[in-house]
Scaffold this motif. Structure first.
Motif, PDB file in Angstrom:
ATOM      1  N   LEU A  95       6.834   0.226   5.925  1.00 36.98           N
ATOM      2  CA  LEU A  95       6.091  -0.354   4.699  1.00 36.98           C
ATOM      3  C   LEU A  95       4.900  -0.825   5.348  1.00 36.98           C
ATOM      4  N   VAL A  96       3.566  -0.281   4.305  1.00 39.49           N
ATOM      5  CA  VAL A  96       2.539  -0.679   4.698  1.00 39.49           C
ATOM      6  C   VAL A  96       1.778  -1.698   3.689  1.00 39.49           C
ATOM      7  N   CYS A  97       1.452  -2.859   4.117  1.00 39.32           N
ATOM      8  CA  CYS A  97       1.037  -4.006   2.921  1.00 39.32           C
ATOM      9  C   CYS A  97      -0.109  -4.626   3.592  1.00 39.32           C
ATOM     10  N   GLU A  98      -0.647  -5.437   2.613  1.00 41.78           N
ATOM     11  CA  GLU A  98      -1.757  -6.367   2.894  1.00 41.78           C
ATOM     12  C   GLU A  98      -1.257  -7.628   3.660  1.00 41.78           C
ATOM     13  N   ALA A  99      -1.959  -8.383   4.126  1.00 44.58           N
ATOM     14  CA  ALA A  99      -1.798  -9.336   5.080  1.00 44.58           C
ATOM     15  C   ALA A  99      -1.498 -10.641   4.203  1.00 44.58           C
ATOM     16  N   GLY A 100      -1.545 -10.543   2.954  1.00 46.56           N
ATOM     17  CA  GLY A 100      -1.279 -11.768   2.322  1.00 46.56           C
ATOM     18  C   GLY A 100       0.170 -11.792   1.606  1.00 46.56           C
ATOM     19  N   VAL A 101       0.787 -10.759   1.525  1.00 47.07           N
ATOM     20  CA  VAL A 101       1.944 -10.521   1.019  1.00 47.07           C
ATOM     21  C   VAL A 101       3.214 -11.483   1.661  1.00 47.07           C
ATOM     22  N   GLN A 102       3.581 -12.013   0.777  1.00 42.82           N
ATOM     23  CA  GLN A 102       4.784 -12.963   1.113  1.00 42.82           C
ATOM     24  C   GLN A 102       5.978 -12.472   1.917  1.00 42.82           C
ATOM     25  N   LEU A 103       6.730 -12.680   2.659  1.00 42.92           N
ATOM     26  CA  LEU A 103       7.938 -12.336   3.315  1.00 42.92           C
ATOM     27  C   LEU A 103       9.163 -11.983   1.870  1.00 42.92           C
ATOM     28  N   ARG A 104       8.969 -13.302   1.194  1.00 38.26           N
ATOM     29  CA  ARG A 104       9.918 -13.579   0.011  1.00 38.26           C
ATOM     30  C   ARG A 104       9.749 -12.161  -0.969  1.00 38.26           C
ATOM     31  N   ASP A 105       8.478 -11.943  -1.207  1.00 35.42           N
ATOM     32  CA  ASP A 105       8.121 -10.640  -1.971  1.00 35.42           C
ATOM     33  C   ASP A 105       8.929  -9.340  -1.544  1.00 35.42           C
ATOM     34  N   ILE A 106       8.556  -9.204  -0.059  1.00 34.20           N
ATOM     35  CA  ILE A 106       9.009  -8.134   0.461  1.00 34.20           C
ATOM     36  C   ILE A 106      10.370  -7.867   0.190  1.00 34.20           C
ATOM     37  N   GLN A 107      11.348  -9.101   0.540  1.00 35.56           N
ATOM     38  CA  GLN A 107      12.696  -9.270   0.305  1.00 35.56           C
ATOM     39  C   GLN A 107      13.323  -8.871  -1.204  1.00 35.56           C
ATOM     40  N   ARG A 108      12.746  -9.463  -1.966  1.00 31.16           N
ATOM     41  CA  ARG A 108      13.006  -9.190  -3.311  1.00 31.16           C
ATOM     42  C   ARG A 108      12.954  -7.817  -3.771  1.00 31.16           C
ATOM     43  N   PHE A 109      11.674  -7.083  -3.389  1.00 27.81           N
ATOM     44  CA  PHE A 109      11.664  -5.814  -3.484  1.00 27.81           C
ATOM     45  C   PHE A 109      12.409  -4.934  -2.804  1.00 27.81           C
ATOM     46  N   MET A 110      12.715  -5.210  -1.533  1.00 24.51           N
ATOM     47  CA  MET A 110      13.308  -4.133  -0.521  1.00 24.51           C
ATOM     48  C   MET A 110      14.836  -4.102  -0.671  1.00 24.51           C
ATOM     49  N   GLN A 129       0.694  -1.302  -0.068  1.00 27.61           N
ATOM     50  CA  GLN A 129      -0.084   0.014   0.157  1.00 27.61           C
ATOM     51  C   GLN A 129       0.927   1.283  -0.024  1.00 27.61           C
ATOM     52  N   SER A 130       1.855   1.211   0.861  1.00 36.47           N
ATOM     53  CA  SER A 130       2.751   2.414   0.827  1.00 36.47           C
ATOM     54  C   SER A 130       4.225   2.059   1.471  1.00 36.47           C
ATOM     55  N   PHE A 131       5.195   2.849   1.014  1.00 35.00           N
ATOM     56  CA  PHE A 131       6.517   2.612   1.474  1.00 35.00           C
ATOM     57  C   PHE A 131       7.265   4.061   1.575  1.00 35.00           C
ATOM     58  N   ASP A 132       7.912   4.309   2.702  1.00 35.29           N
ATOM     59  CA  ASP A 132       8.709   5.511   2.717  1.00 35.29           C
ATOM     60  C   ASP A 132      10.127   5.269   2.851  1.00 35.29           C
ATOM     61  N   PRO A 133      10.801   5.331   1.785  1.00 35.23           N
ATOM     62  CA  PRO A 133      12.121   4.959   1.534  1.00 35.23           C
ATOM     63  C   PRO A 133      13.072   5.826   2.620  1.00 35.23           C
TER      64      PRO A 133
END
Length: 432
Positions: free
Chosen positions: A75-90, A66-70
C-alpha cells in the motif's frame, strides 16, 4: 495562532497551524519554513508533536491512498491516512496492518515518526519494520526517497525520529494477509509478577497478541489480568458495530485519585477474573478498547495527565518493576490504566526507536504538579539504574540525562536533522 494540546492535555499552547492538503505542492509550500514540526492526529501524550510559539504542519488532509497491489499487499498512501481507515478498507479484502498501537486513531506519518509497537511485538517487531519506502520533504526544498534499501541511514533516523528529519509525505507499507476480523481470545488472572512473566514466556510462541493489565495500587502484591489472542480459524459472521460512547465534559477534578483508584482496580480485577476463559471477539474490541470512548482523556480533569512508559532489560526487569510498584503504592498516585507486556528480541529499525528486548510498563498519572514530578524523579532513578528508557511518544518531562542514557544513538541523528524542524521535545532533550 490557535491553542493546541497533545493527548495528555497538560497545556494548550498557541501555535500557527498550517493545513497541508496538496501532495504536489508540498515542496514549494515547505521551502524556507521553520521552526516547524509535523502534526498528525495529536495522539502523542507530551510535546513531541508540539512547537509552542511556532508552527505545526497538519497532515490531517493528506489522507489519500495512492496505490494498492492486492497480490502483494503493498500500500502506498499519504502520511495523514489514519490506521483505522486502512483497516476498514483492507480487512474485507484479506489484508491488515501488521502493527497497530493501542489506538487506531493514529496517522501513518505519526506511526513511523514514533515507530509505534503493538501487542504482537514478539512476532512482527515495530511499525518501522514494515515500511518499505517513504518520501521526505525537507524545509530546504528537497524531496528524498528513503527506505531499508535506499538512503538507509536517513531512513533509520526518520523511523522513530519524532519528525526531526523532515515531513513524511508518503509511505509504502507492507501489509499482511488475514482471514478476517475475529480473534480467539483468552483471559487469565494472575497473582504475582513471576506468574505474569511465566504467562508471557509461555504465550509468545503460541499466541500472536499478548498484553496484561496490572493493579499498580497493590505494590509488590502484584495482581493483574493477562490477555492473549490469535486470529480465529472460523471467521464466519460479521462483527457487531461498536457502540460509540463519549466523555461529554471535563470533570472539575480527576476521577482517578487516592480514594477511587483502589476501588476501580479491585472491581476491574474481580470483574475480569470472573469473566476469565476463552471467547471470540472482534479484533478492534480486543486490541483497541478505548477507541470506542471518544475524549476519554477528559476523565483526568482540567490539569491533564502524564503517561509514563518505560522499558527495562529482562535481567534487571523484575527487580526494577518491584521497586517501581512499591514506589507507586507508597505515593498514593497509582494508575488505573497500567499495561505491562514483554518485547521480543528483534532489533528496532530506528536510531530513536523505543522497543528493545525486555519488559515494558505503561502508566497514566493525573497531573498533580510538584507531587507528581517528585514521583517521576523516583521512578526515573530506578529506570536509569536498570539500564532502561522512556518512550518519547508518551513523554512530557523526561530529564536530559535520562534521555542521553536511554538513547545512546541519539547523537547520530544530528547529521540527518532538518534544520527547519523543531519541537518542544527536541529543544528540551536535544537543544536547538
Amino acid at each position: 495562532m490557535r491553542p493546541v494540546s497533545s493527548w495528555g492535555r497538560l497545556s494548550a499552547e498557541p501555535h500557527q497551524v498550517v493545513d497541508l492538503s496538496d501532495i504536489a505542492a508540498l515542496v514549494d509550500q515547505m521551502r524556507g519554513m521553520g521552526p516547524v514540526i509535523p502534526l498528525g492526529m495529536g495522539r502523542s501524550y507530551g510535546d513531541a508533536c508540539l512547537n509552542p510559539g511556532g508552527s505545526l504542519l497538519s497532515t490531517a488532509r493528506l489522507d489519500r491512498f495512492q496505490s494498492f497491489d492486492p497480490e502483494t499487499g503493498r500500500l502506498v498512501c499519504e502520511a495523514g491516512v489514519q490506521l483505522r481507515d486502512i483497516q476498514r478498507f483492507m480487512l474485507p479484502r484479506g489484508w491488515s496492518l501488521p502493527v497497530i498501537p493501542g489506538t487506531q486513531i493514529v496517522s501513518v506519518g505519526g506511526a513511523i515518526a514514533n515507530d509505534v509497537h503493538g501487542k504482537n511485538h514478539h512476532r512482527v517487531g515495530s511499525f518501522g519494520h514494515h515500511v518499505r519506502n517513504l518520501k521526505l520533504v525537507r524545509t530546504d526544498g528537497q524531496a528524498i526517497d528513503c527506505g531499508p534499501g535506499v538512503n538507509p541511514d536517513l531512513f533509520a533516523a526518520t523511523v522513530g525520529g519524532i519528525g526531526l528529519t523532515g515531513l513524511i509525505a508518503t509511505a509504502e507499507l507492507q501489509l499482511q494477509p488475514v482471514a478476517g476480523p475475529w480473534l480467539d481470545t483468552e483471559i487469565l488472572p494472575y497473582r504475582s509478577l513471576d506468574e505474569f512473566l511465566t504467562l508471557a514466556d509461555d504465550s509468545e510462541s503460541l499466541w500472536e497478541h499478548t498484553v496484561s493489565w496490572l493493579d499498580c495500587t497493590a505494590g509488590r502484591r502484584t495482581r493483574g489480568i493477562f490477555l492473549r489472542a490469535n486470529p480465529a480459524v472460523d471467521q464466519a459472521g460479521k462483527p457487531p458495530v461498536p457502540s460509540r460512547r463519549a466523555v461529554p465534559l471535563t470533570p472539575p477534578l480527576s476521577l482517578f485519585n487516592r480514594l477511587t483508584l483502589p476501588v476501580f482496580n479491585t472491581l476491574y480485577y474481580h470483574l475480569n477474573a470472573h469473566r476469565g476463559g476463552t471467547k471470540r471477539r472482534p479484533f478492534d474490541t480486543f486490541l483497541f478498547p478505548l477507541d470506542d470512548v471518544q475524549d476519554w482523556n477528559r476523565l483526568y480533569g482540567p490539569r491533564g495527565f502524564y503517561q509514563y512508559q518505560l522499558v527495562v532489560p529482562r535481567d534487571a526487569g523484575p527487580a526494577a518493576l518491584r521497586d517501581i510498584l512499591d514506589i507507586i503504592a507508597k505515593s498514593g498516585q497509582g494508575s488505573f490504566l497500567a499495561v505491562i507486556k514483554t518485547f521480543g528480541e528483534r532489533a528496532s529499525p530506528g536510531l530513536l526507536s523505543f522497543p528493545k528486548p525486555g519488559i515494558t510498563l505503561s502508566l497514566d498519572f493525573p497531573n498533580r504538579g510538584a507531587r507528581t514530578e517528585r514521583l517521576f524523579v523516583e521512578l526515573d532513578a530506578v529506570v536509569r539504574a536498570a539500564g532502561g528508557r522512556l518512550y518519547l511518544a508518551k513523554d512530557a518531562r523526561m530529564p536530559r540525562d535520562l534521555f542521553d542514557a536511554g538513547y545512546p544513538r541519539a547523537p547520530e541523528l544530528a547529521r540527518f536533522r532538518d534544520p527547519g524542524m523543531s519541537s518542544g521535545m527536541s529543544r528540551r532533550l536535544m537543544g536547538h
